[in-house]
Design a protein around this motif. Sequence first.
Motif, PDB file in Angstrom:
ATOM      1  N   TYR A  62      10.718 -15.427   3.714  1.00 54.56           N
ATOM      2  CA  TYR A  62      11.799 -16.222   4.302  1.00 54.56           C
ATOM      3  C   TYR A  62      13.107 -16.088   3.534  1.00 54.56           C
ATOM      4  CZ  TYR A  62      11.067 -20.467   1.265  1.00 54.56           C
ATOM      5  OH  TYR A  62      10.959 -21.370   0.239  1.00 54.56           O
ATOM      6  N   LYS A  63      13.048 -15.568   2.302  1.00 60.90           N
ATOM      7  CA  LYS A  63      14.299 -15.325   1.576  1.00 60.90           C
ATOM      8  C   LYS A  63      15.212 -14.395   2.368  1.00 60.90           C
ATOM      9  CE  LYS A  63      13.328 -11.255  -1.246  1.00 60.90           C
ATOM     10  NZ  LYS A  63      12.317 -10.707  -0.345  1.00 60.90           N
ATOM     11  N   ASP A  64      14.629 -13.386   3.049  1.00 58.46           N
ATOM     12  CA  ASP A  64      15.441 -12.438   3.807  1.00 58.46           C
ATOM     13  C   ASP A  64      16.184 -13.129   4.947  1.00 58.46           C
ATOM     14  OD1 ASP A  64      14.441 -10.487   2.144  1.00 58.46           O
ATOM     15  OD2 ASP A  64      12.893  -9.833   3.533  1.00 58.46           O
ATOM     16  N   TYR A  65      15.506 -14.055   5.639  1.00 60.65           N
ATOM     17  CA  TYR A  65      16.134 -14.758   6.759  1.00 60.65           C
ATOM     18  C   TYR A  65      17.278 -15.649   6.274  1.00 60.65           C
ATOM     19  CZ  TYR A  65      12.146 -13.118   9.437  1.00 60.65           C
ATOM     20  OH  TYR A  65      11.208 -12.314  10.046  1.00 60.65           O
ATOM     21  N   ILE A  66      17.054 -16.338   5.164  1.00 58.86           N
ATOM     22  CA  ILE A  66      18.090 -17.232   4.621  1.00 58.86           C
ATOM     23  C   ILE A  66      19.299 -16.432   4.144  1.00 58.86           C
ATOM     24  CG2 ILE A  66      18.614 -18.843   2.742  1.00 58.86           C
ATOM     25  CD1 ILE A  66      16.911 -20.151   4.839  1.00 58.86           C
ATOM     26  N   LEU A  67      19.044 -15.357   3.391  1.00 61.92           N
ATOM     27  CA  LEU A  67      20.149 -14.597   2.805  1.00 61.92           C
ATOM     28  C   LEU A  67      20.935 -13.825   3.869  1.00 61.92           C
ATOM     29  CD1 LEU A  67      18.360 -13.393  -0.451  1.00 61.92           C
ATOM     30  CD2 LEU A  67      20.127 -15.153  -0.257  1.00 61.92           C
ATOM     31  N   VAL A  68      20.257 -13.331   4.898  1.00 58.73           N
ATOM     32  CA  VAL A  68      20.966 -12.673   5.998  1.00 58.73           C
ATOM     33  C   VAL A  68      21.822 -13.689   6.754  1.00 58.73           C
ATOM     34  CG1 VAL A  68      20.675 -11.577   8.256  1.00 58.73           C
ATOM     35  CG2 VAL A  68      19.397 -10.729   6.300  1.00 58.73           C
ATOM     36  N   MET A  69      21.266 -14.895   6.976  1.00 58.40           N
ATOM     37  CA  MET A  69      22.041 -15.932   7.670  1.00 58.40           C
ATOM     38  C   MET A  69      23.248 -16.357   6.826  1.00 58.40           C
ATOM     39  SD  MET A  69      22.339 -17.554  10.495  1.00 58.40           S
ATOM     40  CE  MET A  69      20.755 -17.193  11.261  1.00 58.40           C
ATOM     41  N   LEU A  70      23.063 -16.426   5.500  1.00 58.12           N
ATOM     42  CA  LEU A  70      24.181 -16.753   4.612  1.00 58.12           C
ATOM     43  C   LEU A  70      25.281 -15.696   4.740  1.00 58.12           C
ATOM     44  CD1 LEU A  70      25.050 -18.712   2.175  1.00 58.12           C
ATOM     45  CD2 LEU A  70      24.320 -16.828   0.712  1.00 58.12           C
ATOM     46  N   PHE A  71      24.885 -14.436   4.769  1.00 58.84           N
ATOM     47  CA  PHE A  71      25.856 -13.352   4.885  1.00 58.84           C
ATOM     48  C   PHE A  71      26.570 -13.398   6.240  1.00 58.84           C
ATOM     49  CE2 PHE A  71      26.932  -8.895   5.942  1.00 58.84           C
ATOM     50  CZ  PHE A  71      27.823  -8.653   4.912  1.00 58.84           C
ATOM     51  N   LEU A  72      25.799 -13.622   7.311  1.00 54.94           N
ATOM     52  CA  LEU A  72      26.387 -13.723   8.648  1.00 54.94           C
ATOM     53  C   LEU A  72      27.378 -14.882   8.722  1.00 54.94           C
ATOM     54  CD1 LEU A  72      26.577 -12.968  11.654  1.00 54.94           C
ATOM     55  CD2 LEU A  72      24.562 -14.406  12.054  1.00 54.94           C
TER      56      LEU A  72
END
Length: 535
Positions: free
Chosen positions: A29-39
């Motif tokens: 889930y780190k990938d989902y959070i960090l991608v959403m942060l970047f978006l």
Amino acid sequence: MNKIDQKDINNAAWAACDTFRGVVDPAQYKDYILVMLFLKYISDVWQDHYEEYQKQYGDDDVRIRRKLERERFVLPIIKLTEKTRGDENNKGVDTLLDEFPATYYSLYERRSAANIGELINIVLDHIEESNKSKLEGVFRNIDFNSEANLGRTKDRNKRLKTLLEDFNKPQLSMKPSLVSEDVIGNTYIYLIERFASDSGKKAGEFFTPLKVTELVAKLAGPKPGDRICDPACGSGGLLIQAAQEVARSAGSAQEGRNFALFGQESNGSTWALCRMNMFLHSFDSARVEWCDTLNSPLLVENDRLMKFNCVVANPPFSLDKWGAESAESDQYNRFWRGVPPKSKGDWAFISHMVETALEKQGRVAVVVPHGVLFRGAAEGRIREKMIEENLLDAVIGLPGNLFPTTNIPVAILVFDRSREKGGVREECKNVFFVDASREFVSGKNMNTLSEAHIGKIMKTYAARAEEEKYAHVAEFVEIKENDFNLNIPRYVDTFEEEEEIDIDAVQVEIDDLEKELVDVRRQMAEKLKQINRGA
């Protein structure tokens, strides 16, 4: 709205993880959070600039759009269409179903859509396609419509809706008018550190503790104008620290930005995190390659390995099956000193790093397990040759339990190619040992280094002087007498004599305790008699 504080944005971003806790593994889930942060970040920057242009150009959308096309990241307009069924005379026509800009805010407005996971994927695909030179491949390993990772449709949609709502909190506004880029970059690193704590052993793929990266960067000593490389860069923490070290040592802000960052990472999702980390720290020109450094390095020019002023890394410890079978025929001749054992790739990474450091001037700082210091056979022969070449500058022993992945103590090896023949430090023929293994701040799950500990190590390293039970300058002859074994206790004696025991005083204490015991037993016997009489 007031400026947003670092602590507030950190807490809000971490709270967004509650959507996944208990149902998705932290390593995923780190990938989902960090991608959403970047978006959210690139959407907020875009929105901030859009509002500025509106003030300048009013309703002139064409002019505003032209301005936005010159932005750091282009967020295109998405047109979702459906082809109507035709017949033998008519192939059908495209009907426009929806049209919206590829931003977080468009997704937030559609957060209740039955296909929200698919819509997020579409937005990411369009952003990647419109920013190919910067973002190509960055989102290819993330699927917001994955049943395997995010659950069946109903549960997945609920989680994604909650995630979009969490990122709409005022504390997570990343508009340049409200928050500095430093704060956003710090939040990204903060999240990676927290994910590593939750991910346990899986964290080794993407994380090196912040204080360790700070120490490695200081020991490597990057300067303005340097090319800096991490051949096992993970999510980029060491490269960020090296860049910040340049800024700390520079005489001006302009000098502090005068460097070039390069990295290589074999794990696709970790490589993507590193790319986003570079952008969030405004290092857009950093070149980070997705490749296997030992078997197919991509940082090459004119069919030769690129050379760097500083090479830093925390490579995977004792990597098994690293590619020993093809090392002898390596086209770059990196393993000419010897081929490390196939079950332990530590010296393979070190060999690569030394070979990519500039002749007569490049510096290398690498985190290693202690076995690298003393294991024999092929590793011992490689170690001996590097010492005979006068490349090894220092061995720094660190405490155990600094990493979420292992509790073993580690060391940092510093190699300096300015010590080789023709270099400015050619006359330096010794190796400096520091045993800092007993100096740490004890934590609940992990130990850490304080600023004072790092300061002491760096001050001692700069002085390069003997310090009882802490530091030792070992001449070549001494190391040779030890058969090129670099085990730190051979050079730094940390033995503490135990305090002498006064036997007579101990005997008196024993006698007193025995008298007390006799008295306690007498009292217990009296109590038992009273209990029996009462029964």
